[in-house]
Design an enzyme around this catalytic site. Structure first.
Site, short mmCIF file in Angstrom:
data_model
loop_
_atom_site.label_atom_id
_atom_site.label_comp_id
_atom_site.label_asym_id
_atom_site.label_seq_id
_atom_site.Cartn_x
_atom_site.Cartn_y
_atom_site.Cartn_z
N LYS A 288 0.72 -1.20 0.04
CA LYS A 288 -0.10 -0.07 0.00
C LYS A 288 1.00 1.27 0.19
O LYS A 288 1.86 1.21 0.73
CB LYS A 288 -0.86 0.01 1.21
CG LYS A 288 -1.82 -0.99 1.09
CD LYS A 288 -2.64 -0.78 2.60
CE LYS A 288 -3.92 -1.87 2.69
NZ LYS A 288 -5.09 -1.73 1.81
N ARG A 362 -10.17 -11.46 2.14
CA ARG A 362 -10.93 -12.61 1.41
C ARG A 362 -10.47 -14.04 1.58
O ARG A 362 -10.98 -15.05 1.62
CB ARG A 362 -11.58 -12.22 0.11
CG ARG A 362 -10.41 -12.39 -0.93
CD ARG A 362 -10.86 -11.46 -2.09
NE ARG A 362 -10.89 -9.81 -1.69
CZ ARG A 362 -10.99 -9.09 -2.89
NH1 ARG A 362 -11.48 -9.55 -4.15
NH2 ARG A 362 -11.09 -7.70 -2.40
N1 BES Z 1 -7.96 -3.80 4.55
C1 BES Z 1 -8.11 -3.39 3.31
C2 BES Z 1 -9.41 -2.72 3.14
C3 BES Z 1 -9.63 -1.35 3.61
C4 BES Z 1 -9.45 -0.08 2.96
C5 BES Z 1 -10.17 -1.33 4.83
C6 BES Z 1 -9.43 0.86 3.61
C7 BES Z 1 -10.28 0.20 5.69
C8 BES Z 1 -10.19 1.38 4.83
C9 BES Z 1 -8.11 -4.55 2.17
O1 BES Z 1 -7.41 -5.75 2.68
C10 BES Z 1 -7.54 -4.21 1.03
O2 BES Z 1 -6.49 -3.67 0.94
N2 BES Z 1 -8.56 -4.43 -0.09
C11 BES Z 1 -8.22 -4.00 -1.37
C12 BES Z 1 -8.56 -5.01 -2.47
C13 BES Z 1 -8.21 -4.86 -3.75
C14 BES Z 1 -6.79 -4.95 -3.68
C15 BES Z 1 -8.69 -5.96 -4.55
C16 BES Z 1 -8.82 -2.53 -1.54
O3 BES Z 1 -9.94 -2.30 -1.20
O4 BES Z 1 -8.34 -1.85 -2.48
MN MN Z 2 -5.56 -5.33 2.01
#
Ligand code: BES
Ligand code: MN
Ligand code: ZN
Length: 508
Positions: A288, A362
């Site tokens: 990230k 997931r």
């Molecule tokens: N933990 C994150 C989602 C999240 C984002 C929670 C903002 C709280 C605030 C999750 O694991 C994630 O990174 N999801 C990705 C999925 C994508 C890579 C398909 C996302 O939402 O960008």
């Molecule tokens: Mn994530």
């Protein structure tokens, strides 16, 4: 650290406790509260007449009650009577507590809103035990300030709240006391969940989360097993282990079991509560950006909700068996970390092509949901801070809700009526399945940018299979970014109350 609970008492109208520092009155917009405890009615009426107390939502007017004990009056606004619901009553009590705190008013009493704030129409839909419950929940939830890591802090905690009620036809003291007791149980469970979410990632590792879940279960007298990496391998949880393998911290699989006294009949429902417990989400190899990454300590809020719900369930003792499954790991980049392009085999036997290691929630839930089924769960709910896409879709006002079963969805929404939390159902119909089809394996862990919250749900649905299931994407709701009159900044403990109500519905 667990916040200090507010002690709640019930007093009969006419006897405003004279040791209180302040008495709170809640009123709807444009009304003049009537039937108030002695000695404050005229002051309230004067404030209304002068336009100082209007009753708009979140309003808190603090007035000196000269020569009186208690010496302060708080007039709290609930908003329009027409749109009054569970949430407004709760926010009213919360606003009173948050107005009292900075003024060091430690002992407060609050006039039961039955007569002076609720119209007959609302009295029909809001029974008094529930109203009492919401008052208490609102107060307890408003109290903590999540500043345990600050060296210089004053303890301004509200110590006692007295609900001043009339023992009458509409509301008996017993009903109100029952409401108070239930409100305390649920709100303290919610605060327990929040205290877990508040912890930084260096303190709350998966192992530490397991230790705290276990300690709670021991205290509440329910069964709890915690496992590490060997168990994931023994159970062939290839998806969960892929996420965990890049961290120096061991993963934790937590299984909490509540069995009602006397057991349950054959064929009775078994409720499965599955939580995403990523104690820190860096994104892994698909790392990230630095901005806001510190927020990713709350990526275990789904598991905290389940641990909190189990705590309330252990105390409320519904006549239904409940199993809580928490899949906890840290998502890190490392020489041993899983990579985009990897193919992993989930416990169910399905192969997953990894597209993005940041879609890790997931993966742990895929194995958690399947495992819950093997433990005998007949109904599943999962909660997860699963997607940024859900935040884009619904913002900070609704949890994204998905379900594969109409009846279970209706049962969940019946609980929501009592809990007062906000959920918005989004689709997870087969037409979205196309987006997560894999060329290499059975399924991909990312469906691209379009409908990101839906394709994440579609992925989970694959592992829930035929079992009735509810998925709650709490990404936008688990952390409160701005101070509200009734709620401090920080962890919210969202979904605890609704999950508890849903479970109780099956135990009636
Ligand atoms: N933990 C994150 C989602 C999240 C984002 C929670 C903002 C709280 C605030 C999750 O694991 C994630 O990174 N999801 C990705 C999925 C994508 C890579 C398909 C996302 O939402 O960008
Ligand atoms: Mn994530
Ligand atoms: Zn995550």
């Amino acid at each position: 650290m667990l916040p200090k609970p507010v002690d709640v008492k019930v007093a009969v109208r006419g006897s405003v406790p004279s040791d209180a520092d302040a008495v709170a009155v809640i009123m709807t917009k444009g009304s003049t509260p009537t039937d108030l405890p002695e000695g404050i009615a005229t002051t309230v009426a004067a404030l209304v007449k002068a336009g100082m107390a209007t009753g708009k939502a979140g309003e808190a007017v603090v007035q000196l009650l000269d020569g009186h004990k208690p010496g302060r009056l708080l007039v709290i606004g609930l908003g329009k009577a027409k749109t009054l619901s569970v949430d407004e009553v709760r926010k009213g009590a919360g606003t009173a507590v948050r107005a009292a705190k900075p003024r060091a008013l430690k002992e407060i009493s609050i006039a039961f809103p039955e007569d002076h704030a609720l119209s007959d129409e609302h009295l029909e839909t809001l029974p008094c035990d529930l109203t009492a419950r919401w008052l208490v929940e609102g107060a307890e939830i408003a109290e903590p300030d999540w500043d345990t890591y600050r060296s210089e802090r004053k303890d301004l905690s509200v110590a006692t709240l007295t609900v001043i009620a009339k023992d009458g036809e509409k509301s008996t003291k017993e009903e109100i006391e029952k409401g108070v007791e239930e409100g305390l149980i649920v709100a303290r469970a919610q605060n327990f969940a929040r205290s877990l979410v508040n912890e930084p990632g260096n303190v709350l590792t998966p192992t530490e989360l397991a230790r705290r879940a276990k300690a709670m279960c021991v205290e509440m007298g329910i069964a709890c097993e915690t496992y590490g990496m060997e168990k994931l391998d023994e159970l062939k949880m290839g998806a969960f282990r892929a996420v965990a393998q890049g961290s120096a911290e061991a993963p934790a699989l937590i299984v909490m079991t509540y069995t009602p006294e006397g057991g349950t009949a054959d064929g009775a429902p078994v409720m499965g509560l599955v939580g995403k417990g990523i104690t820190f989400d860096t994104g892994g190899i698909s790392i990230k950006p630095a901005d806001n990454m510190e927020k990713m300590k709350y990526d275990m809020a789904g598991s905290a909700a389940m641990i909190g719900a189990m705590r309330a369930i252990a105390e409320l003792k519904p006549k239904v068996k409940v199993i809580g499954v928490v899949c906890s790991a840290e998502n890190m980049p490392d020489g041993k970390a899983f990579k985009p392009g990897d193919v992993v085999t989930a416990m169910s036997g399905k192969t997953i092509e990894i597209i993005n290691t940041d879609a890790e929630g997931r993966l742990v839930l895929a194995d958690g949901l399947h495992y819950a089924k093997t433990l005998g769960c007949t109904h599943l709910v999962d909660a997860a801070t699963l997607t940024g896409a859900c935040v884009v879709a619904l913002g900070y006002n609704n949890v994204g809700l998905f379900s594969n079963d109409e009846e279970t969805w209706a049962a969940f929404m019946a609980g929501v009526k009592k809990s007062g939390e906000k959920f918005w159902r989004l689709p997870c119909t087969e037409d979205y399945r196309e987006q997560i089809k894999s060329q290499i394996g059975d399924i991909m862990n990312s469906g691209g940018r379009a409908a990101g919250a839906v394709t994440a749900a579609m992925f989970l649905k694959e592992f829930a299979g035929e079992t009735p299931w509810i998925h709650l994407d709490i990404a936008g709701m688990a952390w409160n970014e701005e101070t509200k009159p009734w709620l401090p900044k920080g962890p919210t403990g969202v979904a605890v109350r609704s999950i508890v109500e849903w479970v109780r519905g099956y135990g009636e």
